[in-house]
Design a protein around this motif. Structure first.
Motif: not given
Length: 113
Positions: A91-103
Motif C-alpha cells: 500500500t502507498l500512503v500519501v500524507t500532507w500538511m498545510d501551513d495551518q497544521g491541518r493534515s
C-alpha cells in the motif's frame, strides 16, 4: 489534541507495468490552491496564505518520498518520481500538511497483473 483534517482531491497513478520488480513512474496531483499570501483579490484585499508545506509518501510503512513545498509551487501541484515495485505488493500512503497544521492522507493498494 489532534490536527484538524484537510481533505483535498488527490490523483495518484502509476505508469508502467504493474508487476513485481517493475520500474514505474509515480504521478501525483494534489488539488490545492496554494495561495501564497502575496496576491490581492479584485477589491484589493490580500488573499490569505494557504499552502501545503509537507508531503510524504510511504510504501508498506517505509518512507519513499518526502517534499517540503512552499510559495513557489503552483496551484494543484504535480509531482513525478520513479519507483521499483516490491515483490510482495503493498500500500502507498500519501500524507500532507498545510501551513495551518491541518493534515490529510490517502491510500492506494498496489494490485499486480
Amino acid at each position: 489534541m489532534a490536527n484538524p483534517s484537510l481533505q483535498i482531491p488527490v490523483r495518484l497513478t502509476l505508469a508502467g507495468p504493474m508487476r513485481a520488480h517493475s520500474d514505474v513512474e509515480v504521478r501525483l496531483m494534489l488539488g490545492h490552491d496554494m495561495e501564497t499570501g502575496f496576491r490581492h483579490d479584485s477589491s484589493g484585499v490580500r488573499v490569505p496564505k494557504n499552502i501545503l508545506e509537507t508531503l510524504t509518501i510511504k510504501l508498506n510503512q517505509t518512507l519513499i518520498f518526502e517534499a517540503t513545498l512552499g510559495t513557489g509551487m503552483s496551484a494543484n501541484p504535480m509531482l513525478f518520481f520513479p519507483l521499483t515495485l516490491p515483490p510482495e505488493g503493498g500500500t502507498l500512503v500519501v500524507t500532507w500538511m498545510d501551513d495551518q497544521g491541518r493534515s490529510g492522507s490517502m491510500r492506494k493498494l498496489l494490485v499486480y497483473e
